[in-house]
Design a protein around this motif. Sequence first.
Motif, PDB file in Angstrom:
ATOM      1  N   GLY A   1      46.113  88.471 -18.349  1.00  0.00           N
ATOM      2  CA  GLY A   1      46.945  89.499 -18.959  1.00  0.00           C
ATOM      3  C   GLY A   1      46.951  90.827 -18.239  1.00  0.00           C
ATOM      4  N   ALA A   2      46.706  90.820 -16.933  1.00  0.00           N
ATOM      5  CA  ALA A   2      46.648  92.070 -16.171  1.00  0.00           C
ATOM      6  C   ALA A   2      48.001  92.759 -16.095  1.00  0.00           C
ATOM      7  CB  ALA A   2      46.140  91.787 -14.762  1.00  0.00           C
ATOM      8  N   SER A   3      47.954  94.086 -16.085  1.00  0.00           N
ATOM      9  CA  SER A   3      49.120  94.898 -15.721  1.00  0.00           C
ATOM     10  C   SER A   3      49.005  95.167 -14.231  1.00  0.00           C
ATOM     11  CB  SER A   3      49.111  96.225 -16.485  1.00  0.00           C
ATOM     12  OG  SER A   3      49.142  96.006 -17.871  1.00  0.00           O
ATOM     13  N   LYS A  25      44.954  97.196 -14.734  1.00  0.00           N
ATOM     14  CA  LYS A  25      44.000  97.027 -15.836  1.00  0.00           C
ATOM     15  C   LYS A  25      44.300  95.696 -16.505  1.00  0.00           C
ATOM     16  CE  LYS A  25      46.793  99.328 -19.368  1.00  0.00           C
ATOM     17  NZ  LYS A  25      46.816 100.316 -20.449  1.00  0.00           N
ATOM     18  N   TYR A  26      43.404  95.271 -17.362  1.00  0.00           N
ATOM     19  CA  TYR A  26      43.604  94.035 -18.117  1.00  0.00           C
ATOM     20  C   TYR A  26      43.957  94.401 -19.566  1.00  0.00           C
ATOM     21  CZ  TYR A  26      41.853  91.851 -13.929  1.00  0.00           C
ATOM     22  OH  TYR A  26      41.696  91.452 -12.625  1.00  0.00           O
ATOM     23  N   GLU A  27      42.983  94.829 -20.346  1.00  0.00           N
ATOM     24  CA  GLU A  27      43.299  95.297 -21.704  1.00  0.00           C
ATOM     25  C   GLU A  27      43.137  96.811 -21.798  1.00  0.00           C
ATOM     26  OE1 GLU A  27      41.241  93.157 -24.722  1.00  0.00           O
ATOM     27  OE2 GLU A  27      41.815  91.195 -23.946  1.00  0.00           O
ATOM     28  N   SER A  28      41.989  97.330 -21.370  1.00  0.00           N
ATOM     29  CA  SER A  28      41.702  98.754 -21.504  1.00  0.00           C
ATOM     30  C   SER A  28      40.928  99.240 -20.288  1.00  0.00           C
ATOM     31  CB  SER A  28      40.890  99.016 -22.776  1.00  0.00           C
ATOM     32  OG  SER A  28      40.238 100.266 -22.725  1.00  0.00           O
ATOM     33  N   ALA A  76      37.876  93.913 -14.064  1.00  0.00           N
ATOM     34  CA  ALA A  76      38.244  95.336 -14.042  1.00  0.00           C
ATOM     35  C   ALA A  76      39.288  95.582 -12.966  1.00  0.00           C
ATOM     36  CB  ALA A  76      37.010  96.195 -13.805  1.00  0.00           C
ATOM     37  N   GLY A  77      40.207  96.488 -13.240  1.00  0.00           N
ATOM     38  CA  GLY A  77      41.304  96.759 -12.326  1.00  0.00           C
ATOM     39  C   GLY A  77      41.170  98.066 -11.562  1.00  0.00           C
ATOM     40  N   LEU A  78      42.255  98.444 -10.899  1.00  0.00           N
ATOM     41  CA  LEU A  78      42.243  99.634 -10.043  1.00  0.00           C
ATOM     42  C   LEU A  78      42.044 100.923 -10.820  1.00  0.00           C
ATOM     43  CD1 LEU A  78      45.097  98.903  -7.478  1.00  0.00           C
ATOM     44  CD2 LEU A  78      42.632  98.728  -7.116  1.00  0.00           C
ATOM     45  N   ALA A  79      42.509 100.984 -12.077  1.00  0.00           N
ATOM     46  CA  ALA A  79      42.352 102.210 -12.853  1.00  0.00           C
ATOM     47  C   ALA A  79      40.873 102.519 -13.066  1.00  0.00           C
ATOM     48  CB  ALA A  79      43.073 102.093 -14.193  1.00  0.00           C
ATOM     49  N   ALA A  80      40.099 101.501 -13.464  1.00  0.00           N
ATOM     50  CA  ALA A  80      38.663 101.697 -13.650  1.00  0.00           C
ATOM     51  C   ALA A  80      37.974 101.982 -12.320  1.00  0.00           C
ATOM     52  CB  ALA A  80      38.041 100.471 -14.314  1.00  0.00           C
TER      53      ALA A  80
END
Length: 381
Positions: A16-18, A30-33, A236-240
């Motif tokens: 569910g990644a953005s 990100k995925y959820e938050s 964890a995605g790029l935002a984190a």
Amino acid sequence: MSENYTALYDQHKKAGASFTDFGGWQMPLKYESELAEHHAVRQSAGLFDLSHMGEVWVSGPDAAAFLDYALVGKLSAIAVGKAKYSLICDTDGGIIDDLISYRRPSSEGSDKYLVVPNAGNAKVVAAALLERSAAFDVAVQDASAETSLIAVQGPHAEAILLTLVPAEQHSLVTELKYYAAVEVPVTYDGGTQDLLLARTGYTGEDGFEVYVPNEDAPSLWEALLEAGEGHGLIPAGLAARDSLRLEAGMPLYGNELSRHVNAYAAGLGPVVALAKESDFVGKEALAAIKAAGVGDTIGQKLVGLKGKGRRAARAHYSALKDGSLIGEVTSGQPSPTLGYPVALAYVDVEHSAVGTVIDVDLRGKAEPFEVVPLPFYKRQK
């Protein structure tokens, strides 16, 4: 829209990644938050896809001497198994990229290094290394297209990795020092493969980065997620990754670093080995920049800023002193860990001392920020 997809794209989509474009790659933002992902890395562990990064192998009898010439550091001084942070610069001292180089075991009479540039710069760095290698007995091989990179970051990272490593080989992981790398047998997809494991990262936490062939990346990713279920691991995605590296005071190419910035203004003077006897690309220019006092007595300097209010500064916001422009913010956001806004900014050196209070123009309203030491956050060891 970028056309590059990592070997883990389907895993991210399933989770569910953005997605966002980063360095020409479709990467999970990100995925959820992003806040949950940030806190997971600080408190337990996060799993990152870094496969957009580059991997360039440099090998041959002149490999050490070549990298001493191509980069600003003394790469020949790295012991086998260790790593070094360095810069590749233009002849005028501008930064083409910041990168990590790992010295690997090699045959007698030869040396071998893995050079890891940033995503958007991988092809540029590989081309620059190839061009600079003409007078040296070395081979430069860009292995970026066939290599994936997965990072496990956080206080539980070691425990998670150990579940995939045979018990008799655990010491390879537990005794691995920071900025070092080793080949480790890792079990996934019903078999065991030797993979290059580095104790490095971009989060300010303990952690590891694992180099794996593209075709094995999905299986390893799933195995790590399963191994981390009891340890609080989440993807964890790029935002984190961005909020974590900012708290740790680590520069990002394209924000704090560029061809228009030099090592001394960026606070990376210690990375430049002007004392090494051999010549290197940019040495003359960097020696002149240092002698002139750039980043010390003249010009601008990269500093850390702590917001005295609640509103965050963002990249490209103006830094002011008594209403006059003195610099510009390069990165900024609220710190999830510390609970107040933090930022990196280039400011005129006369206003760069720790404790100096300046203003940042937050969309028409000047808000006070204080110059503070970097990093903003340092983990307890």
